[in-house]
Write a protein that holds these residues in place. Sequence first.
Motif, PDB file in Angstrom:
ATOM      1  N   SER A 143      61.943  82.692  58.643  1.00  0.00           N
ATOM      2  CA  SER A 143      62.135  81.454  58.336  1.00  0.00           C
ATOM      3  C   SER A 143      62.508  81.019  59.650  1.00  0.00           C
ATOM      4  O   SER A 143      63.148  81.615  60.454  1.00  0.00           O
ATOM      5  CB  SER A 143      63.208  81.136  57.352  1.00  0.00           C
ATOM      6  N   ILE A 144      62.671  79.676  59.864  1.00  0.00           N
ATOM      7  CA  ILE A 144      63.041  79.036  60.903  1.00  0.00           C
ATOM      8  C   ILE A 144      64.032  77.733  60.506  1.00  0.00           C
ATOM      9  O   ILE A 144      64.118  77.309  59.404  1.00  0.00           O
ATOM     10  CB  ILE A 144      61.980  78.121  61.766  1.00  0.00           C
ATOM     11  N   PRO A 145      64.707  77.432  61.272  1.00  0.00           N
ATOM     12  CA  PRO A 145      65.743  76.116  61.195  1.00  0.00           C
ATOM     13  C   PRO A 145      64.743  74.960  60.972  1.00  0.00           C
ATOM     14  O   PRO A 145      63.825  74.607  61.907  1.00  0.00           O
ATOM     15  CB  PRO A 145      66.517  75.900  62.483  1.00  0.00           C
ATOM     16  N   PRO A 146      64.855  74.061  59.870  1.00  0.00           N
ATOM     17  CA  PRO A 146      64.082  73.413  59.320  1.00  0.00           C
ATOM     18  C   PRO A 146      63.923  72.101  60.612  1.00  0.00           C
ATOM     19  O   PRO A 146      62.770  71.568  60.791  1.00  0.00           O
ATOM     20  CB  PRO A 146      64.509  72.553  58.106  1.00  0.00           C
ATOM     21  N   GLU A 147      64.767  71.801  61.264  1.00  0.00           N
ATOM     22  CA  GLU A 147      64.795  70.646  62.141  1.00  0.00           C
ATOM     23  C   GLU A 147      63.990  71.223  63.241  1.00  0.00           C
ATOM     24  O   GLU A 147      63.619  70.147  64.226  1.00  0.00           O
ATOM     25  CB  GLU A 147      66.137  70.198  62.874  1.00  0.00           C
ATOM     26  N   GLU A 148      63.784  72.667  63.435  1.00  0.00           N
ATOM     27  CA  GLU A 148      62.774  72.789  64.733  1.00  0.00           C
ATOM     28  C   GLU A 148      61.618  72.700  64.462  1.00  0.00           C
ATOM     29  O   GLU A 148      60.698  73.006  65.331  1.00  0.00           O
ATOM     30  CB  GLU A 148      63.569  74.185  65.262  1.00  0.00           C
ATOM     31  N   ALA A 149      60.994  72.450  63.152  1.00  0.00           N
ATOM     32  CA  ALA A 149      59.717  72.666  63.035  1.00  0.00           C
ATOM     33  C   ALA A 149      58.769  71.334  63.604  1.00  0.00           C
ATOM     34  O   ALA A 149      59.542  70.192  63.653  1.00  0.00           O
ATOM     35  CB  ALA A 149      59.310  72.373  61.422  1.00  0.00           C
ATOM     36  N   SER A 150      57.779  72.014  64.276  1.00  0.00           N
ATOM     37  CA  SER A 150      56.835  71.000  64.880  1.00  0.00           C
ATOM     38  C   SER A 150      55.719  70.752  63.952  1.00  0.00           C
ATOM     39  O   SER A 150      55.247  69.544  63.946  1.00  0.00           O
ATOM     40  CB  SER A 150      56.502  71.521  66.109  1.00  0.00           C
ATOM     41  N   HIS A 151      55.022  71.604  63.366  1.00  0.00           N
ATOM     42  CA  HIS A 151      54.018  71.612  62.405  1.00  0.00           C
ATOM     43  C   HIS A 151      54.267  72.782  61.402  1.00  0.00           C
ATOM     44  O   HIS A 151      54.946  73.704  61.676  1.00  0.00           O
ATOM     45  CB  HIS A 151      52.881  71.907  63.264  1.00  0.00           C
ATOM     46  N   THR A 152      53.368  72.720  60.401  1.00  0.00           N
ATOM     47  CA  THR A 152      53.253  73.913  59.587  1.00  0.00           C
ATOM     48  C   THR A 152      51.604  74.148  59.368  1.00  0.00           C
ATOM     49  O   THR A 152      50.680  73.352  59.734  1.00  0.00           O
ATOM     50  CB  THR A 152      53.615  73.691  58.204  1.00  0.00           C
ATOM     51  N   PHE A 153      51.256  75.377  59.153  1.00  0.00           N
ATOM     52  CA  PHE A 153      50.135  75.673  58.905  1.00  0.00           C
ATOM     53  C   PHE A 153      50.040  76.245  57.318  1.00  0.00           C
ATOM     54  O   PHE A 153      50.508  77.422  57.211  1.00  0.00           O
ATOM     55  CB  PHE A 153      49.492  76.963  59.842  1.00  0.00           C
ATOM     56  N   VAL A 154      49.564  75.472  56.493  1.00  0.00           N
ATOM     57  CA  VAL A 154      49.777  75.503  55.209  1.00  0.00           C
ATOM     58  C   VAL A 154      48.234  75.605  54.412  1.00  0.00           C
ATOM     59  O   VAL A 154      47.728  74.537  54.598  1.00  0.00           O
ATOM     60  CB  VAL A 154      50.679  74.683  54.458  1.00  0.00           C
ATOM     61  N   ILE A 155      47.920  76.707  53.725  1.00  0.00           N
ATOM     62  CA  ILE A 155      46.904  76.617  52.748  1.00  0.00           C
ATOM     63  C   ILE A 155      47.481  77.098  51.409  1.00  0.00           C
ATOM     64  O   ILE A 155      47.657  77.908  50.949  1.00  0.00           O
ATOM     65  CB  ILE A 155      46.007  77.742  52.965  1.00  0.00           C
ATOM     66  N   PRO A 156      47.774  75.633  50.769  1.00  0.00           N
ATOM     67  CA  PRO A 156      48.593  75.891  49.257  1.00  0.00           C
ATOM     68  C   PRO A 156      47.975  76.629  48.289  1.00  0.00           C
ATOM     69  O   PRO A 156      48.420  77.446  47.779  1.00  0.00           O
ATOM     70  CB  PRO A 156      48.786  74.511  49.109  1.00  0.00           C
ATOM     71  N   ASP A 201      59.626  69.454  68.523  1.00  0.00           N
ATOM     72  CA  ASP A 201      59.913  69.598  67.191  1.00  0.00           C
ATOM     73  C   ASP A 201      59.982  68.093  66.571  1.00  0.00           C
ATOM     74  O   ASP A 201      60.760  67.180  67.177  1.00  0.00           O
ATOM     75  CB  ASP A 201      60.997  70.485  66.851  1.00  0.00           C
ATOM     76  N   SER A 202      59.799  68.049  65.254  1.00  0.00           N
ATOM     77  CA  SER A 202      59.960  66.697  64.526  1.00  0.00           C
ATOM     78  C   SER A 202      60.791  66.998  63.171  1.00  0.00           C
ATOM     79  O   SER A 202      61.522  66.218  62.813  1.00  0.00           O
ATOM     80  CB  SER A 202      58.774  65.916  64.074  1.00  0.00           C
ATOM     81  N   GLY A 203      60.938  68.192  62.661  1.00  0.00           N
ATOM     82  CA  GLY A 203      61.675  68.519  61.780  1.00  0.00           C
ATOM     83  C   GLY A 203      61.040  68.207  60.412  1.00  0.00           C
ATOM     84  O   GLY A 203      60.043  67.347  60.347  1.00  0.00           O
ATOM     85  N   LEU A 204      61.447  69.023  59.376  1.00  0.00           N
ATOM     86  CA  LEU A 204      60.690  68.878  58.035  1.00  0.00           C
ATOM     87  C   LEU A 204      61.134  67.843  57.092  1.00  0.00           C
ATOM     88  O   LEU A 204      62.303  67.799  56.944  1.00  0.00           O
ATOM     89  CB  LEU A 204      60.585  70.319  57.429  1.00  0.00           C
ATOM     90  N   ARG A 205      60.342  67.322  56.367  1.00  0.00           N
ATOM     91  CA  ARG A 205      60.680  66.425  55.348  1.00  0.00           C
ATOM     92  C   ARG A 205      61.366  67.136  54.099  1.00  0.00           C
ATOM     93  O   ARG A 205      62.457  66.834  53.564  1.00  0.00           O
ATOM     94  CB  ARG A 205      59.716  65.470  54.766  1.00  0.00           C
ATOM     95  N   ASN A 206      60.697  68.350  53.880  1.00  0.00           N
ATOM     96  CA  ASN A 206      61.268  69.271  52.599  1.00  0.00           C
ATOM     97  C   ASN A 206      61.740  70.359  53.535  1.00  0.00           C
ATOM     98  O   ASN A 206      60.776  71.323  53.590  1.00  0.00           O
ATOM     99  CB  ASN A 206      60.268  69.388  51.591  1.00  0.00           C
ATOM    100  N   PRO A 207      62.666  70.816  53.437  1.00  0.00           N
ATOM    101  CA  PRO A 207      63.380  71.864  54.384  1.00  0.00           C
ATOM    102  C   PRO A 207      62.778  73.260  53.796  1.00  0.00           C
ATOM    103  O   PRO A 207      62.891  74.267  54.439  1.00  0.00           O
ATOM    104  CB  PRO A 207      64.835  71.802  54.290  1.00  0.00           C
ATOM    105  N   PHE A 208      62.394  73.154  52.351  1.00  0.00           N
ATOM    106  CA  PHE A 208      62.294  74.310  51.649  1.00  0.00           C
ATOM    107  C   PHE A 208      60.919  74.979  52.483  1.00  0.00           C
ATOM    108  O   PHE A 208      60.628  76.265  52.397  1.00  0.00           O
ATOM    109  CB  PHE A 208      61.451  73.852  50.288  1.00  0.00           C
ATOM    110  N   LEU A 209      60.056  74.149  53.120  1.00  0.00           N
ATOM    111  CA  LEU A 209      58.970  74.671  53.799  1.00  0.00           C
ATOM    112  C   LEU A 209      59.322  75.365  55.084  1.00  0.00           C
ATOM    113  O   LEU A 209      58.230  75.704  55.887  1.00  0.00           O
ATOM    114  CB  LEU A 209      57.867  73.719  53.799  1.00  0.00           C
TER     115      LEU A 209
END
Lengths: 248, 284, 632
Positions: free
Chosen positions: A158-171, A130-138
């Motif tokens: 949802s996941i705890p934002p600091e546990e995020a490793s990546h996201t898969f996002v199609i805005p 994990d690396s954590g999200l810059r914007n925890p909203f995501l």
Amino acid sequence: MGGFPGCLWRHRLASSGEQVEWGAQLSTLAKKVLGVGSAVVVLGVLIGLYVASWATSQPNTIVASAAPPPSGGTQLTLETVAAIGPKYEPSHPDWVSYLVRKDNKWIHSTIYSVPANSVVHVTLYQYDGDSGLRNPFLSQVQGTVGETETVDGKTINSIPPEEASHTFVIPQLGVFVPLPGVPEEAKNQCEFAPCEGAAHRTITFSFRTGKKGRYRWQCFVPCAAGYIDGFGGPMQTLGYMDGFINVV
Amino acid sequence: MAAETHPGTPEPNHARRFTALWVISSLIATPLVIFLLGPSLPPGNGSEQASGHVTDNTVLLAMATPVLLLVVIYLIYASIFFRQPKGGVLEGPAVRGDSRVQTAWVVITSVLVLSLAAYGTVRLLADNGAGSGSGPKPLTVPKGPKLPVQVIAQQWAFTYRYPTYGGVETTHLELPDNEMVELHVTSIDVIHSFWAYKLGVKADANPGVDNIAFVKPTHEQSFEVRCSELCGIWHGYMFDKGHVVSPAAFETWIHEQQTKFAPATKVLPPYSKTYSPEPTRRAE
Amino acid sequence: MSTTAAAASTPQPIGRPLWRKLIGFNLLTAVILGVGGYYLGWFIGHQISGKSFEFQTATDENDVALLLAYFFGVVGFLIGLGFANYPVSRLLGKPASLREKEEQGIGRYFGLCTDHKVVGIQYLVGIGLFFFIGGLNAMLIRTELLHPVPTFVGPNQYLSLVGMHGTMMMGMMTSGILGPFANYFVPIMIGARRMAFPRIEALTFWLLMAAGFILVSTIFFGGFPTGWTGYEPLNDQAVMGMDSYICFFALVGLSMCLLGLNMMATIITMRAPGLTWSRLPIFVWSVFATSVLMVLAAPMLIATLLMAALDRTISTSFFVAGGGGSSYLFENLFWFFGHPEVYILALPGFGIVLELLPVFTRKPLWGYRLAVSGMLGVSLLSFFVWQHHLFVSGINADLRPFYMLSTEIISVPTGFIFLCFMGTMWKSRTSFTVPMLFCVAWAFNFLLGGLSGVFLSDSPSDTDTHGSFFVMAHFHYTIMGGLIFTFFAGIYYWVPKMTGLRFNERLSKIHFWSMFVAFNSTFLPLFVLGMEGMPRRVSTYSPSLQALNVWVSISAFVLGLSMLVFLVNAVYSLIFVRLRAESNPWRSKSLEWQVPTPVPVNNFEQIPVFDSDPYDYGTPLTVGGAPATAGA
């Protein structure tokens, strides 16, 4: 160009008297200039071809395979790795990357083709920490079927934002899926892609494709080590943490 | 005057003819520009600010039209009447200047330019920045209630935060009709620029800066939000649809968002003018 | 080094064996030493930074190594060309080498040559080469924009193409007129035998060539995503290709600064007797005004890029908000250079237009003093307007009225140039030759560029147009319409003097008309696209704008073809048919047309004495008004 030879002849006649003065010296000059000139042209064409091939080079498009019968739709099998490794990319072995599975092989590409107005089932093997999200909203799941994802069999929204490793996002399709990373204390951490057998999380989710179009997808986690805000290098190079979803 | 092309025909009074041509065409073209072209000029009437820009654009275009005509008609006139005959070796009059014309030109252009600057200043201050990003402490602030909305730019998406609604963050921008909105534009990484074209709003998103812009939508509509400052690989894909809805519909929508994004709102940092999330510099 | 320097000081290159010629100081040794220097820098960079800066290894990239490689490569290239010979021989107490100027034949065009006429032609060809590379980038960009979504080129490569196109044009073309035409003609026009610093003159050219190749090499390192403005912190975030941009622009800045200093020194100190400031040809005045801008603005660019390079390599935080820096700082510093920069591009164009007009209208320049004050006014004011590039950024928002005022005031001195243009044409006997057509086209293009600038300078209105295709159309009208059109005017006007050969008239006219029509057909719709909400530097746009974009792309291809017409014309007229030019085809009274063609190495046997300016046209005829040129 049809009119040129005649034109050339006429000018020769017209200026023949004047050419005498510079004649001998200039014709050798002309030969030299022509020789250099044609060499420059050939070189220029070669360079032009090189530049054009560089400009148009993109990862191969991977067509999503049909999903197993009960679910219908198409299936995308992806994995994320902390380092792509020298086997795939000798120039950037340490870059973080996505890979896609096609015909039982892991392929280094992020351009996927899926049918319009259908359901795409994604199975994602998450080998990175994990690396954590810059914007925890995501850290909240959006736009998937049921607004949820399953992580190692557990359905969550949802996941705890600091546990995020990546996201898969199609805005543009409204799909936001945070991907929790492998815990640091886990043994058997993966070194290089393909990571089969190493510690991982299995994440599944499905989303609906809409209209035909070429949509981009990306990761929102600052996972590019060494870069400002963690957003350089692999985060801004097609084929690593960014790609296209071609809805056809 | 000394150089006569054809000794038989007298030189026409070029000054009078050219002035007449220019004045008449300007008198025709300028009203056309103001009344025909003006109303259809971008960015339309999506907000008070956008309508203001239409007025500004019309005024500037109306001022530019006679200048454009002056030079273009001059170039055409000169290339018709001031030609060297084919193969001719005629010389023009050896005139090196005219202090009256020069003084008049300097005075007129200066007056024109100063009045333009004065007009722009008045419009900028009267409209509280005219929809443009006016920094963390705008010189003028509209009176009355304002709805604060924070625009958070990141690589490569805008998200929106409503501090007066529990600091809820959303993926789309929705604004109530006919209410003054106070946009707080900031970035959490590189420079972006928030551009709602139909609303006449543009404000750069700088990291660590709270850039305020005011906008008051005037009717219900959907509008496009785009990033207008190069911010990396997906700069061109950093767009999004926003909506202006009735105040009642806005209340309904924002409460829906509060419910929907309850899990995310819980983990958000407290509302702040700017954010500096980890990693603040290089990622490890 | 001492032996080679001694050998080089022997002014007898003809009798040498071939192998000795090859390892002398020429392009071959320059390339060899350049490549050698490159790998030396690469090696040193890896030794010192691979271990000391963790992030250099974490990113699989080594900015220190690449910057050092470029640095040592350029130094090696310059030593290989022979730029170290003079200082080294002087340091060793040996006589200075004069070889650089004495060599004859075509070889001197491919090496260090201190003859200002050779440097002028080197510049013309070298700059032209990079101009065409920049143009080809534009063709690729427009091909991509045929579709509203990225299809043809990748998104990274698209941004790199945009950046390379912009940087190449803004960097290389700063010397687009000063390089070829000012170097060649300013000494002749002012009655001097050479430039004030001939070696520095040669250095500016070869620095620029090295810079050009460095910029193109960015494609080997991933390109750069920032466009020509290189904004931070995106700049810091970018991959190694960004270092090519930094190195390119720093070298261009150095070249610009030296070129400006050299021009100023030459114009101030080397004018022939009688050539008072009020008799100076207007082109020389424009070169002077441009040089002032170059000398004052370019150091700012170099310093800014040095800070950016430090941020990227040793992780200083000039521009990183998280480390106490500010992204505003870069914008401020960059535009403090960047706005004078656009006038560096525009001013020489004013000079060429006003210099050519009297010749083709057969009238003296109308309002000489007004024109000079216009040019000097533009250069002075251009240092007070830079924040109009930041109207929506929120920086110093309260100062917007001031920058609005200063920006709009610039149109007053620019208006002087138009008044002088129109005054000179008034009741003239104008021959619409090809150079004159380009001058008239300049008036039209620059007018549209200037008037669209009013919308951008007006802060409320700028809210719509800022960062959109409108801005792009605006600066293409001022820079391409202002600089490139006058560049071609200069080519058609002066190449007969530089080569003794002239262009085919019909092909030249085809070139002009196709270029003029295609140029307007390309860039006029861009105003509309910008007004309709299309941002700059995107490869994704609203599908409703596709029809107009396709129109623009096709026009751009025609514009590209018109450049091909020029190339065909140049090859056909100057190499195949070799149309002999008359000694003074335009019946100009300017001094450069009074010296023989080809111009002797020392220009004049005797330094001329001036008794008037070169605009002594018109009736009543004053025969003999042109300055006396002994030996001509």
